[in-house]
Design a protein around this motif. Structure first.
Motif, PDB file in Angstrom:
ATOM      1  N   THR A 150       0.753  -1.295  -0.069  1.00 41.92           N
ATOM      2  CA  THR A 150       0.063  -0.056  -0.012  1.00 41.92           C
ATOM      3  C   THR A 150       0.719   1.151  -0.066  1.00 41.92           C
ATOM      4  OG1 THR A 150      -0.253  -0.211   2.463  1.00 41.92           O
ATOM      5  CG2 THR A 150      -2.016  -0.885   1.171  1.00 41.92           C
ATOM      6  N   THR A 151       2.040   1.325   0.156  1.00 47.14           N
ATOM      7  CA  THR A 151       3.149   2.263   0.222  1.00 47.14           C
ATOM      8  C   THR A 151       4.364   1.800  -0.477  1.00 47.14           C
ATOM      9  OG1 THR A 151       2.186   3.238   2.312  1.00 47.14           O
ATOM     10  CG2 THR A 151       4.443   3.830   1.656  1.00 47.14           C
ATOM     11  N   LEU A 152       4.983   2.561  -1.259  1.00 50.06           N
ATOM     12  CA  LEU A 152       6.440   1.860  -1.647  1.00 50.06           C
ATOM     13  C   LEU A 152       7.177   3.245  -2.091  1.00 50.06           C
ATOM     14  CD1 LEU A 152       5.813   1.006  -5.458  1.00 50.06           C
ATOM     15  CD2 LEU A 152       3.968   1.476  -4.296  1.00 50.06           C
ATOM     16  N   GLU A 153       8.548   2.929  -1.925  1.00 52.08           N
ATOM     17  CA  GLU A 153       9.592   3.796  -2.469  1.00 52.08           C
ATOM     18  C   GLU A 153       9.790   3.408  -4.043  1.00 52.08           C
ATOM     19  OE1 GLU A 153      14.014   4.253  -2.798  1.00 52.08           O
ATOM     20  OE2 GLU A 153      12.595   2.865  -3.589  1.00 52.08           O
ATOM     21  N   ALA A 154      10.213   4.630  -4.483  1.00 48.69           N
ATOM     22  CA  ALA A 154      10.526   4.617  -6.172  1.00 48.69           C
ATOM     23  C   ALA A 154      11.589   5.253  -6.441  1.00 48.69           C
ATOM     24  CB  ALA A 154       9.216   4.743  -6.957  1.00 48.69           C
ATOM     25  N   LYS A 155      12.599   4.806  -7.225  1.00 52.95           N
ATOM     26  CA  LYS A 155      13.695   5.441  -7.351  1.00 52.95           C
ATOM     27  C   LYS A 155      13.958   6.006  -8.747  1.00 52.95           C
ATOM     28  CE  LYS A 155      16.141   1.962  -4.576  1.00 52.95           C
ATOM     29  NZ  LYS A 155      16.455   2.680  -3.289  1.00 52.95           N
ATOM     30  N   SER A 156      14.462   7.193  -9.113  1.00 50.28           N
ATOM     31  CA  SER A 156      14.954   7.513 -10.374  1.00 50.28           C
ATOM     32  C   SER A 156      16.401   6.686 -10.862  1.00 50.28           C
ATOM     33  CB  SER A 156      15.379   8.965 -10.537  1.00 50.28           C
ATOM     34  OG  SER A 156      16.580   9.190  -9.726  1.00 50.28           O
ATOM     35  N   GLY A 157      17.281   7.002 -11.712  1.00 46.89           N
ATOM     36  CA  GLY A 157      18.148   6.091 -12.013  1.00 46.89           C
ATOM     37  C   GLY A 157      18.260   5.606 -13.153  1.00 46.89           C
ATOM     38  N   THR A 188      13.051   8.527  -4.463  1.00 49.02           N
ATOM     39  CA  THR A 188      14.546   8.694  -4.129  1.00 49.02           C
ATOM     40  C   THR A 188      15.075   9.118  -5.387  1.00 49.02           C
ATOM     41  OG1 THR A 188      14.256   6.844  -2.463  1.00 49.02           O
ATOM     42  CG2 THR A 188      16.314   7.183  -3.525  1.00 49.02           C
ATOM     43  N   PHE A 189      16.201   9.822  -5.311  1.00 50.11           N
ATOM     44  CA  PHE A 189      16.841  10.233  -6.335  1.00 50.11           C
ATOM     45  C   PHE A 189      18.329   9.458  -6.551  1.00 50.11           C
ATOM     46  CE2 PHE A 189      20.661  13.248  -7.649  1.00 50.11           C
ATOM     47  CZ  PHE A 189      20.598  12.889  -8.906  1.00 50.11           C
ATOM     48  N   LEU A 190      18.357   8.660  -7.468  1.00 49.02           N
ATOM     49  CA  LEU A 190      19.290   7.650  -7.685  1.00 49.02           C
ATOM     50  C   LEU A 190      20.035   7.988  -9.187  1.00 49.02           C
ATOM     51  CD1 LEU A 190      20.814   4.866  -6.941  1.00 49.02           C
ATOM     52  CD2 LEU A 190      18.924   3.791  -8.221  1.00 49.02           C
ATOM     53  N   GLY A 191      20.341   9.279  -9.145  1.00 48.96           N
ATOM     54  CA  GLY A 191      21.403   9.442 -10.198  1.00 48.96           C
ATOM     55  C   GLY A 191      22.525   8.661 -10.396  1.00 48.96           C
ATOM     56  N   ALA A 192      22.996   8.351  -9.224  1.00 48.17           N
ATOM     57  CA  ALA A 192      24.321   7.811  -9.264  1.00 48.17           C
ATOM     58  C   ALA A 192      23.975   6.361  -9.367  1.00 48.17           C
ATOM     59  CB  ALA A 192      25.068   8.037  -8.023  1.00 48.17           C
TER      60      ALA A 192
END
Ligand code: NIG
Ligand code: FE
Length: 423
Positions: A150-157, A188-192
């Motif tokens: 019902t809740t999740l984190e999601a990254k770029s990248g 979440t910022f996952l540029g790296a």
């Protein structure tokens, strides 16, 4: 329209109640706050009661004007909505060809070196519009929900340049503002995540630090910052400098580390005060000892071990050394192509030797702490959001025992009732 509900006579009401604001660790990780023959009252989007029959009587006398729908919990198990703290929800394209190459013996690293892996998804994302990415991700959100997330984190990248990293974060934020069932999605910022083919690593790190982070922080596009700390990606020093700068801009550090090689990511995590170290397939005992007593959560991703045929994480050693543990899917097109957190829980049971209780806390209250959401979700307690799962079995242990069959019947997301087989 919101409604009120009383779920009554629940065979196993698993509250995951926490007595502190910190994640559960060591022996505490086995305490799921079980109430047998339990009752839960939902008012609009909130839980306003969770307890036994006697307590319910007192509660109802004080609330005699409330109207509500009654739902039977006979022979059912009720748990908090699951929280998945590590996903790569947004991407385009797919990589079944790589999957087949791996089945025939190639490794994830060999495929990446030959130009596949993350780079191939980066191409697909760069060639997709925001609308296309939203559409693809919305479909995946339904899969998450079907299995109880019902809740999740999601990254770029998968952008790896200013325009496309921001595009990915905008997609995540847009999905959080609106998706069909109101799931919460934390960016979440996952540029790296990798180094783009058009520049050197040094140039790319400068781009992350001097362009991406300031813009992302200013526009409040992400809550967390993440780095893939791994041979051929970012070493411990580079990881440290990126995470430190992110933290200066208010982004909370978490990191991918010890997946294929152990290169000092845990030391970096301690230095930058990361909230979580994720993966840990090849984590060493000396690093487990270092994590003891720190406020860092170990996020284990056994779906990746399964899908890539690499070692499983040392869950028992972590728990025995008082490190709080969470479990997540790592949903992504290369190393774990599933949204199903129940599958991950089954692997945690059989392969990581975690107990049912440890597993349930790992995907509820500990996950909430990992995302700094423990005041609103992660347990069934008064005042929290009504994110609740009803399973068609009488004992929470059946969730692991009766494996690979989805026994989830009903989800409440912020008090809204969703019948799973009608999705
Ligand atoms: O968490 N390890 C790095 N990143 C992902 C895989 C990403 C991909 O292969 O597309 C992971 O496993
Ligand atoms: Fe990942």
């Amino acid at each position: 329209m919101r409604m009120n509900y009383l779920i009554k006579d629940i065979a196993n009401l698993v509250t995951c109640k926490n007595n502190s604001n910190n994640p559960k660790k060591g022996k505490e990780q086995s305490d799921i706050g079980l109430i047998k023959d339990g009752f839960v009252f939902i008012e609009n989007d909130r839980i306003i009661f969770a307890g036994n029959k006697t307590e319910l009587k007192y509660f109802l006398t004080s609330k005699n004007k409330l109207e509500y729908e009654v739902i039977s919990g006979k022979n059912k198990t009720v748990m908090p909505g699951f929280i998945d703290t590590h996903t790569h929800l947004v991407f385009a394209g797919s990589r079944p060809d790589e999957y087949e190459m791996r089945i025939k013996g190639s490794t994830y690293e060999e495929i990446a070196r030959a130009g596949g892996g993350i780079a191939s998804t980066v191409n697909a994302v760069r060639n997709s519009s925001k609308d296309e990415l939203v559409k693809l991700s919305e479909k995946r959100l339904l899969n998450f929900l079907k299995y109880g997330t019902t809740t999740l984190e999601a990254k770029s990248g998968y952008g790896l340049d200013v325009k496309n990293e921001i595009k990915m974060l905008e997609v995540i934020n847009k999905l959080n503002e609106f998706n069909r069932y109101g799931l919460n999605i934390i960016p979440t910022f996952l540029g790296a995540h990798s180094i783009p083919k058009e520049m050197s690593k040094k140039e790319y790190i400068d781009l992350i630090c001097f362009e991406m982070i300031p813009i992302i922080a200013k526009r409040k596009l992400a809550k967390f910052i993440d780095v893939f700390c791994e041979v051929n990606y970012f070493d411990a020093k580079e990881t440290e400098s990126i995470l430190k700068l992110g933290a200066k801009f208010g982004l909370i550090p978490r990191l991918h580390t010890d997946q294929f090689n152990s290169i000092g990511g845990v030391d970096t995590a301690i230095k930058v005060n990361a909230i979580s170290v994720d993966h840990l397939e090849v984590l060493k005992m000396k690093d487990i000892k270092k994590l003891t007593g720190k406020n860092i959560i170990a996020t284990l991703l056994p779906g990746t071990s399964y899908f890539l045929n690499i070692p499983y994480q040392p869950a028992r050693e972590l728990i025995e050394n008082n490190v709080p543990v969470t479990l997540a899917t790592d949903f992504n097109p290369g190393s774990c192509m599933t949204e199903n957190l129940q599958m991950i829980m089954s692997l945690a049971s059989l392969k990581l030797k975690m107990s049912a209780e440890e597993i349930i806390n790992a995907v509820t209250i500990n996950s909430a702490c990992s995302l700094f959401l423990q005041n609103s979700v992660g347990s069934i307690e008064n005042g929290k959001l009504a994110d609740i799962l009803i399973f068609d079995f009488p004992s929470y242990k059946d969730l692991l025992y009766h494996f690979a069959v989805n026994q989830l019947e009903t989800v409440f997301k912020k008090g809204r009732k969703i019948i799973i087989n009608q999705i």
